[in-house]
Each structure stands twice: as C-alpha cells, then as structure tokens.
Scaffold this active site. Structure first.
Site, PDB file in Angstrom:
ATOM      1  N   ASP A   7      63.885   4.822  42.676  1.00 57.38           N
ATOM      2  CA  ASP A   7      64.745   5.435  43.690  1.00 57.38           C
ATOM      3  C   ASP A   7      65.959   4.526  43.819  1.00 57.38           C
ATOM      4  O   ASP A   7      65.944   3.557  44.574  1.00 57.38           O
ATOM      5  CB  ASP A   7      63.993   5.553  45.011  1.00 57.38           C
ATOM      6  CG  ASP A   7      64.835   6.200  46.097  1.00 57.38           C
ATOM      7  OD1 ASP A   7      65.694   7.037  45.762  1.00 57.38           O
ATOM      8  OD2 ASP A   7      64.636   5.864  47.280  1.00 57.38           O
ATOM      9  N   GLU A  67      65.547   9.533  40.562  1.00 60.54           N
ATOM     10  CA  GLU A  67      65.992  10.645  41.386  1.00 60.54           C
ATOM     11  C   GLU A  67      67.491  10.830  41.168  1.00 60.54           C
ATOM     12  O   GLU A  67      68.235   9.855  41.016  1.00 60.54           O
ATOM     13  CB  GLU A  67      65.714  10.313  42.853  1.00 60.54           C
ATOM     14  CG  GLU A  67      65.651  11.514  43.751  1.00 60.54           C
ATOM     15  CD  GLU A  67      65.095  11.148  45.110  1.00 60.54           C
ATOM     16  OE1 GLU A  67      63.923  11.443  45.358  1.00 60.54           O
ATOM     17  OE2 GLU A  67      65.838  10.550  45.911  1.00 60.54           O
ATOM     18  N   ASP A 139      61.687   3.388  50.390  1.00 56.80           N
ATOM     19  CA  ASP A 139      62.283   3.462  49.051  1.00 56.80           C
ATOM     20  C   ASP A 139      61.187   3.409  47.983  1.00 56.80           C
ATOM     21  O   ASP A 139      61.269   4.119  46.975  1.00 56.80           O
ATOM     22  CB  ASP A 139      63.287   2.329  48.840  1.00 56.80           C
ATOM     23  CG  ASP A 139      64.464   2.421  49.803  1.00 56.80           C
ATOM     24  OD1 ASP A 139      65.108   3.484  49.829  1.00 56.80           O
ATOM     25  OD2 ASP A 139      64.723   1.455  50.523  1.00 56.80           O
TER      26      ASP A 139
END
Length: 162
Positions: A7, A67, A139
């Site tokens: 992430d 992502e 996260d």
C-alpha cells in the site's frame, strides 16, 4: 506462493506478506516502511527504495501487488503518492518480481464484499481471513488486503487455465 501486498505512500508504505496454497492463505509478516517528512523528496524516495529492497531480500516473495493511486482533493498529495507508487513498482520489478495492480474498490470488494467498505471493515475482514495475524496498522492491513486480492486473482487465473 509467497505474495507481497504493498500500500504505497510517501510517508508510510504498508506491506503484508502472505502464503497462498490454493484457496488457503497464511499470514507470514506485515509492517510499515516510513520516510522522514523533513527530508527532501528525492531522499525520501531513495530511502523508500532502499527499505523495500531490503524487505524483498529478506522475504523473497514470488509475486507482489500494489493498490492503484486514487485521486486526492490535493493534486500535490496525489503526485507524491504516484511517485512513491512508481518507486515501489520499479523496485519490485528490478528484483524480478511480477507486480499486480488493483483498484482500491476492487480490493475492498474482494476482501469485504463491498467496494465502498471503510478502512475499519477492511482491517476486520483481513484479521478474520488471516487468524492470529498481528496487524501493525491500517497501512499494513490495506497491504494484506491487496495481497489477498492478488492471491484470489492468481488462483482464478490458474483455475481458468486448467
């Protein structure tokens, strides 16, 4: 197969490592890579690359996934996020690791069943899918969700080829 979910963020990049054996998933590790907000942008990006290189060397994932960037209200924040994401993808690619790419809505839908799920729901579902995992923060939970999504997509692709 060992899958590293990432992430990306300039301040904090979450990471989560899972092992996928068919539909069975097992948590291996998770954490956060942080940069110093007082440092210059090039220094922060270089630090992020170095930290990720060390992580890849330590854990030797077979595959990775990140992502996609979402658009913030602040264009400068979006640009910095995109730069951090580029460093993450490049670092994994230079290590010879294929990198999957998933929209945040797809990750939420894959893990929670709802593309509009809140972070708290994602974290709770990741904890349920990976029992016993001590998740170090939102996260890292997001990174584990990306890894889970990638594992599902890889399993589906394998099943379609068979």
């Amino acid at each position: 197969m060992r899958i590293l979910g990432l992430d990306p963020g300039l301040g904090t990049t979450g990471w989560g490592l899972i092992e996928a054996d068919g539909n069975r998933l097992r948590h291996l590790a998770n954490g956060q890579l942080k940069t110093d907000s007082a440092a210059a942008l090039p220094t922060r990006l270089a630090h992020l690359a170095n930290e990720l290189e060390a992580l890849l060397a330590d854990h030797r994932p077979d595959s990775a996934a990140v992502e996609e960037v979402f658009v913030n209200k602040n264009p400068q924040s979006t640009l910095k996020l995109g730069q951090a994401r580029g460093v993450v993808i490049m670092t994994a690619a230079r290590a010879g690791i294929e990198v999957g790419d998933y929209a945040a809505r797809l990750v939420k839908k894959a893990v929670v069943g709802n593309g509009n799920a809140e972070k708290v729901q994602v974290h709770a579902m990741v904890a349920r899918l990976l029992p016993g995992a001590r998740i170090v923060g939102p996260d890292a939970a997001d990174a584990l969700a990306v890894a889970i999504t990638h594992a599902h997509h890889l399993a589906t692709a394998r099943a379609l080829r068979s």
